[in-house]
Design a protein around this motif. Structure first.
Motif, mmCIF file in Angstrom:
data_model
loop_
_atom_site.group_PDB
_atom_site.id
_atom_site.type_symbol
_atom_site.label_atom_id
_atom_site.label_comp_id
_atom_site.label_asym_id
_atom_site.label_seq_id
_atom_site.Cartn_x
_atom_site.Cartn_y
_atom_site.Cartn_z
ATOM 1 N N HIS A 152 20.319 49.863 47.523
ATOM 2 C CA HIS A 152 20.785 51.246 47.630
ATOM 3 C C HIS A 152 21.830 51.609 46.569
ATOM 4 N N LYS A 153 22.233 50.682 45.739
ATOM 5 C CA LYS A 153 23.263 50.933 44.736
ATOM 6 C C LYS A 153 22.649 51.087 43.352
ATOM 7 N N GLU A 154 23.391 51.787 42.473
ATOM 8 C CA GLU A 154 22.931 51.960 41.096
ATOM 9 C C GLU A 154 22.935 50.623 40.361
ATOM 10 N N GLU A 155 24.022 49.876 40.487
ATOM 11 C CA GLU A 155 24.115 48.516 39.951
ATOM 12 C C GLU A 155 24.242 47.585 41.154
ATOM 13 N N PRO A 156 23.141 46.977 41.588
ATOM 14 C CA PRO A 156 23.143 46.267 42.862
ATOM 15 C C PRO A 156 24.109 45.087 42.950
ATOM 16 N N PHE A 157 24.292 44.367 41.888
ATOM 17 C CA PHE A 157 25.150 43.187 41.973
ATOM 18 C C PHE A 157 26.241 43.232 40.910
ATOM 19 N N ALA A 158 26.967 44.330 40.883
ATOM 20 C CA ALA A 158 28.084 44.476 39.959
ATOM 21 C C ALA A 158 29.226 43.579 40.424
ATOM 22 N N GLY A 159 30.095 43.233 39.505
ATOM 23 C CA GLY A 159 31.218 42.363 39.841
ATOM 24 C C GLY A 159 32.240 43.066 40.716
ATOM 25 N N ALA A 160 33.142 42.287 41.285
ATOM 26 C CA ALA A 160 34.177 42.820 42.171
ATOM 27 C C ALA A 160 35.115 43.753 41.420
ATOM 28 N N ASP A 161 35.367 43.477 40.147
ATOM 29 C CA ASP A 161 36.251 44.355 39.370
ATOM 30 C C ASP A 161 35.658 45.753 39.233
ATOM 31 N N ALA A 162 34.371 45.819 38.934
ATOM 32 C CA ALA A 162 33.710 47.124 38.797
ATOM 33 C C ALA A 162 33.681 47.856 40.132
ATOM 34 N N GLU A 163 33.424 47.130 41.227
ATOM 35 C CA GLU A 163 33.414 47.746 42.554
ATOM 36 C C GLU A 163 34.795 48.310 42.906
ATOM 37 N N ALA A 164 35.842 47.553 42.605
ATOM 38 C CA ALA A 164 37.200 48.008 42.900
ATOM 39 C C ALA A 164 37.562 49.230 42.063
ATOM 40 N N GLU A 165 37.172 49.235 40.807
ATOM 41 C CA GLU A 165 37.462 50.377 39.935
ATOM 42 C C GLU A 165 36.768 51.639 40.452
ATOM 43 N N THR A 166 35.526 51.480 40.885
ATOM 44 C CA THR A 166 34.784 52.619 41.430
ATOM 45 C C THR A 166 35.447 53.137 42.701
ATOM 46 N N ALA A 167 35.851 52.251 43.579
ATOM 47 C CA ALA A 167 36.490 52.657 44.831
ATOM 48 C C ALA A 167 37.821 53.358 44.571
ATOM 49 N N ILE A 168 38.594 52.858 43.633
ATOM 50 C CA ILE A 168 39.892 53.465 43.327
ATOM 51 C C ILE A 168 39.717 54.856 42.740
ATOM 52 N N PRO A 181 41.524 59.946 42.047
ATOM 53 C CA PRO A 181 41.044 60.161 40.675
ATOM 54 C C PRO A 181 42.159 60.173 39.623
ATOM 55 N N ASP A 182 43.383 60.480 39.998
ATOM 56 C CA ASP A 182 44.477 60.534 39.036
ATOM 57 C C ASP A 182 45.260 59.221 38.934
ATOM 58 N N TYR A 183 44.727 58.134 39.456
ATOM 59 C CA TYR A 183 45.408 56.831 39.449
ATOM 60 C C TYR A 183 45.537 56.314 38.022
ATOM 61 N N GLU A 184 46.722 55.813 37.690
ATOM 62 C CA GLU A 184 46.996 55.199 36.398
ATOM 63 C C GLU A 184 47.244 53.703 36.610
ATOM 64 N N PRO A 185 46.500 52.836 35.912
ATOM 65 C CA PRO A 185 46.731 51.397 36.058
ATOM 66 C C PRO A 185 48.139 51.009 35.599
ATOM 67 N N TRP A 186 48.678 49.968 36.194
ATOM 68 C CA TRP A 186 50.021 49.508 35.846
ATOM 69 C C TRP A 186 50.070 48.870 34.475
ATOM 70 N N PHE A 187 49.002 48.207 34.084
ATOM 71 C CA PHE A 187 48.962 47.538 32.787
ATOM 72 C C PHE A 187 47.524 47.494 32.309
ATOM 73 N N SER A 188 47.365 47.154 31.042
ATOM 74 C CA SER A 188 46.023 47.049 30.477
ATOM 75 C C SER A 188 45.731 45.576 30.157
ATOM 76 N N PRO A 189 44.453 45.222 30.031
ATOM 77 C CA PRO A 189 44.119 43.826 29.732
ATOM 78 C C PRO A 189 44.686 43.381 28.381
ATOM 79 N N LEU A 190 44.998 42.076 28.279
ATOM 80 C CA LEU A 190 45.498 41.537 27.010
ATOM 81 C C LEU A 190 44.408 41.529 25.951
ATOM 82 N N TYR A 191 43.167 41.268 26.384
ATOM 83 C CA TYR A 191 42.040 41.229 25.458
ATOM 84 C C TYR A 191 40.849 41.907 26.117
ATOM 85 N N GLU A 192 40.291 42.860 25.434
ATOM 86 C CA GLU A 192 39.111 43.575 25.928
ATOM 87 C C GLU A 192 37.927 43.163 25.061
#
Length: 152
Positions: free
Chosen positions: A30-46, A51-62
């Motif tokens: 029933h999902k667009e990406e059926p087995f996405a990682g927990a990070d992607a699921e958390a980002e979608t839920a947040i 919608p105006d949430y700002e992350p506290w920090f950014s990754p060291l390496y993208e």
């Protein structure tokens, strides 16, 4: 089949079931990406909840792409598995060594210990004899080892 082999087989079947059952039961259909990682699921839920949430920090390496990110994750998992395998192998080797050392100290191993002691004594005696012979030869005035290399 030994008890350890049965336990290992059972654990292998449980791991295989955990990997295959979600696919067979269609748990992510029933999902667009059926087995996405927990990070992607958390980002979608947040973003849905705030919608105006700002992350506290950014990754060291993208990583530049998802493939590189997956490769780095696989490398991290392989290194972790290697460290664990080394640790458990080391523990097993130490345990086997302790069992062998304990078996060497039990009755029945006394004959083996006596043989080892006799062999060591014979080797030490032979070395002392060779040393004494070489010393006597040197004191005899020949100036060292004889011409044929025998030393005596």
């Amino acid at each position: 089949m030994s008890r350890n082999a049965k336990i290992n087989t059972l654990l292998l079947l449980v791991v295989a079931a955990l990997a295959v059952l979600p696919l067979v039961l269609g748990l992510g259909d029933h999902k667009e990406e059926p087995f996405a990682g927990a990070d992607a699921e958390a980002e979608t839920a947040i973003t849905e909840l705030q919608p105006d949430y700002e992350p506290w920090f950014s990754p060291l390496y993208e990583p530049p792409s998802g493939e590189i990110e997956s490769a780095l994750f696989a490398l991290q998992a392989a290194l972790g598995a290697g460290v664990l395998a080394y640790y458990f192998g080391l523990r097993r080797g130490r345990r086997q060594g302790a069992v062998r050392a304990e078996a060497a100290g039990k009755p029945g191993a006394e004959a083996d210990a006596a043989n080892v002691t006799a062999t060591a004594h014979a080797t030490a005696t032979a070395a002392a004899t060779a040393h004494a012979s070489a010393t006597a030869h040197d004191e005899g005035g020949s100036g060292g080892v004889s011409g044929d290399g025998a030393g005596a």
